[in-house]
Structure formats: C-alpha cells, structure tokens
Enzyme design. Structure first.
Site, mmCIF file in Angstrom:
data_model
loop_
_atom_site.group_PDB
_atom_site.id
_atom_site.type_symbol
_atom_site.label_atom_id
_atom_site.label_comp_id
_atom_site.label_asym_id
_atom_site.label_seq_id
_atom_site.Cartn_x
_atom_site.Cartn_y
_atom_site.Cartn_z
ATOM 1 N N PHE A 180 20.663 17.207 12.979
ATOM 2 C CA PHE A 180 19.382 18.687 12.711
ATOM 3 C C PHE A 180 19.746 19.141 11.391
ATOM 4 O O PHE A 180 20.894 19.852 10.890
ATOM 5 C CB PHE A 180 19.202 19.866 13.934
ATOM 6 C CG PHE A 180 18.991 19.691 13.602
ATOM 7 C CD1 PHE A 180 17.310 19.506 14.089
ATOM 8 C CD2 PHE A 180 18.595 21.714 12.956
ATOM 9 C CE1 PHE A 180 15.892 20.488 14.149
ATOM 10 C CE2 PHE A 180 16.698 22.613 13.216
ATOM 11 C CZ PHE A 180 15.799 21.268 13.577
ATOM 12 N N ARG A 198 12.337 28.392 6.645
ATOM 13 C CA ARG A 198 12.107 26.892 6.154
ATOM 14 C C ARG A 198 12.104 27.482 4.976
ATOM 15 O O ARG A 198 11.980 26.656 3.444
ATOM 16 C CB ARG A 198 10.254 27.260 6.770
ATOM 17 C CG ARG A 198 10.335 26.996 7.479
ATOM 18 C CD ARG A 198 8.634 26.661 7.934
ATOM 19 N NE ARG A 198 8.055 26.650 9.395
ATOM 20 C CZ ARG A 198 8.498 25.712 9.841
ATOM 21 N NH1 ARG A 198 8.467 24.169 9.237
ATOM 22 N NH2 ARG A 198 7.877 25.439 11.319
ATOM 23 N N GLU A 231 4.776 14.216 4.693
ATOM 24 C CA GLU A 231 5.619 14.935 5.180
ATOM 25 C C GLU A 231 7.101 15.636 5.205
ATOM 26 O O GLU A 231 7.500 14.654 4.534
ATOM 27 C CB GLU A 231 5.687 13.806 6.784
ATOM 28 C CG GLU A 231 4.583 13.754 8.343
ATOM 29 C CD GLU A 231 5.860 15.474 9.029
ATOM 30 O OE1 GLU A 231 5.769 16.088 8.485
ATOM 31 O OE2 GLU A 231 5.408 14.896 9.792
ATOM 32 N N ASP A 232 7.591 16.244 5.658
ATOM 33 C CA ASP A 232 8.570 16.575 5.676
ATOM 34 C C ASP A 232 9.373 15.831 5.991
ATOM 35 O O ASP A 232 11.114 15.305 4.991
ATOM 36 C CB ASP A 232 9.352 18.264 5.766
ATOM 37 C CG ASP A 232 9.470 18.175 7.568
ATOM 38 O OD1 ASP A 232 8.393 17.354 7.808
ATOM 39 O OD2 ASP A 232 9.573 19.246 8.043
ATOM 40 N N ASP A 279 11.668 11.345 11.949
ATOM 41 C CA ASP A 279 12.126 11.307 12.837
ATOM 42 C C ASP A 279 12.217 10.169 13.899
ATOM 43 O O ASP A 279 12.567 8.873 13.600
ATOM 44 C CB ASP A 279 11.809 12.763 13.469
ATOM 45 C CG ASP A 279 13.767 12.900 15.104
ATOM 46 O OD1 ASP A 279 14.410 11.653 14.283
ATOM 47 O OD2 ASP A 279 14.231 13.712 15.270
HETATM 48 P P1 IMP Z 1 9.333 12.874 15.324
HETATM 49 O O1 IMP Z 1 7.468 12.582 15.352
HETATM 50 O O2 IMP Z 1 10.153 12.919 15.928
HETATM 51 O O3 IMP Z 1 9.453 11.943 14.460
HETATM 52 O O4 IMP Z 1 9.593 14.355 14.171
HETATM 53 C C1 IMP Z 1 8.668 14.578 13.195
HETATM 54 C C2 IMP Z 1 9.323 16.259 12.860
HETATM 55 O O5 IMP Z 1 9.885 17.069 13.794
HETATM 56 C C3 IMP Z 1 8.558 16.981 11.603
HETATM 57 O O6 IMP Z 1 7.571 16.602 10.957
HETATM 58 C C4 IMP Z 1 9.720 17.820 11.479
HETATM 59 O O7 IMP Z 1 8.878 18.914 11.966
HETATM 60 C C5 IMP Z 1 10.561 17.855 13.489
HETATM 61 N N1 IMP Z 1 12.229 17.267 13.044
HETATM 62 C C6 IMP Z 1 12.066 15.961 12.928
HETATM 63 N N2 IMP Z 1 13.630 16.221 12.238
HETATM 64 C C7 IMP Z 1 13.873 17.804 12.171
HETATM 65 C C8 IMP Z 1 15.110 18.252 11.602
HETATM 66 O O8 IMP Z 1 16.283 17.884 11.717
HETATM 67 N N3 IMP Z 1 14.966 19.846 11.342
HETATM 68 C C9 IMP Z 1 14.003 19.911 11.404
HETATM 69 N N4 IMP Z 1 12.698 19.755 11.684
HETATM 70 C C10 IMP Z 1 12.816 18.573 12.140
HETATM 71 MG MG MG Z 2 6.450 18.260 10.436
#
Ligand code: IMP
Ligand code: MG
Length: 176
Positions: A153, A166, A100-101, A104
């Site tokens: 962010f 990206r 994963e990137d 969050d």
């Molecule tokens: P989660 O489900 O809240 O953990 O969010 C995960 C997904 O949200 C990641 O795979 C990202 O694609 C996107 N995401 C979360 N934080 C950021 C950020 O700071 N910048 C860009 N994308 C984010």
């Molecule tokens: Mg993602």
C-alpha cells in the site's frame, strides 16, 4: 518516516524520480498524439497531481477533463465501483487517454473503460502513474506506466490513506 492516523509510512519514490518518469511519459504522448488533440481524462481524486504534472509537460494541444469514481475503503478494494462525477464531454471520435494514479485489481479501470467505450471514441489508451502487476485481475493493455510496484500500500503524490496523504510530494510505502 511519517505517521497517518495509526499507520507508519516510509519514503519509497522520490519527487525527482516521479517527475523524471512523468516527463518521459509526456514525451511519448507528444510523439504518439501529434495532430490528434487528445483528451486527458483524469480519474479523481487520486490522479490530480499526476495529470497536472503530465499536462504541463506536454507541449501539443490537449484537453483535460475529469471523472470521479470511488471503490476503495481504507487499504482494501471493495470490488464495487460508484460514479460520483460523470463524463461531461462527448467522447465520440476523440482520442482519449485515461489518466489514473494506480491500477491495482483493475476493477475501477475496467469500469471506466466500459463507460468511455460506450461513447465510441476514436481511440482509448491508459496512462497510470503506478501499476501493481501482481494484483491485476482484469485483462487490459496499459500503454503508459511510470512505475510498476509490488503489491504494497502506497500514499502521496495524489494517493491517499483514508483521505489523507494526497498532498505529499513523494510516494511513501506502508511500513510492515
Ligand atoms: P482497483 O480498482 O483495484 O484497480 O483500484 C484502483 C483504485 O484504488 C486506485 O484508483 C486508487 O484510488 C486505489 N488504490 C489502489 N491501490 C492503492 C494504494 O496502494 N494506495 C492508495 N490507493 C490505492
Ligand atoms: Mg484512483
């Protein structure tokens, strides 16, 4: 400083720092997965650059596959996850590393973990370029993390703001 749409971002993590950490993760994966032929399951779109550099730095045989989900709109998590490209490889008996990137809230990863575990793999671990520990709402063990960052962010090196950013080779942080 750069501008994407109406927002300003400042440099946060340099490309050289990213590549250094990615190399370290690759060495750890090599050590942990010798003879195991792991499957790197890259979560699109965000992890395309990370998985590319990670895979290139791993010298044991690995398989690379992709899954695509969506959960984000602009800069806030919707808390809802949609599957856009599903799993196309049988995972039964495999050693899966989900790539994963960023993690969050953990909502997306919890969803992917469920999908993967349904297929009864031999093992499942997570490799995430970034982790925001303060916003994590789901309990999960994340074995490989390049950087833990505060709850701000970020864009670049695969991560986007509304689809843009990206392609940037370093990571930028939203200017407050
Ligand atoms: P989660 O489900 O809240 O953990 O969010 C995960 C997904 O949200 C990641 O795979 C990202 O694609 C996107 N995401 C979360 N934080 C950021 C950020 O700071 N910048 C860009 N994308 C984010
Ligand atoms: Mg993602």
């Amino acid at each position: 400083m750069i501008k994407i749409k109406n927002k300003y971002f400042e440099p946060y993590i340099e490309e050289s720092e990213i590549l250094q950490k990615v190399l370290l993760l690759a060495k750890n994966i090599e050590r942990d997965y010798r003879e195991k032929e792991p499957l790197l399951l890259s979560v699109l779109n965000g992890s395309f650059m990370f998985v590319s550099d990670l895979a290139k730095a791993i010298s044991i045989p690995v398989e690379v596959s992709f899954i695509k989900i969506s959960s984000y709109q602009a800069t806030a998590s919707t808390g809802e996850v949609k599957q856009l490209i599903g799993l196309d490889r049988p995972l039964h008996g495999r050693n899966v590393i989900i790539v994963e990137d960023i993690i969050d809230t953990g909502t997306s990863m919890a969803y992917i973990l469920d999908l993967v575990r349904e297929q009864d793999p031999e093992s499942v671990e997570i490799a995430s370029l970034l982790l925001k520990p303060a916003s994590l709402k789901q309990q999960m063990q994340i074995k490989y993390v390049a950087f833990e960052i505060p709850d701000a962010f970020v864009v670049g090196y695969g991560l986007d703001f509304d689809g843009l950013g990206r392609n940037l080779n370093r990571i930028y942080q939203l200017k407050s």
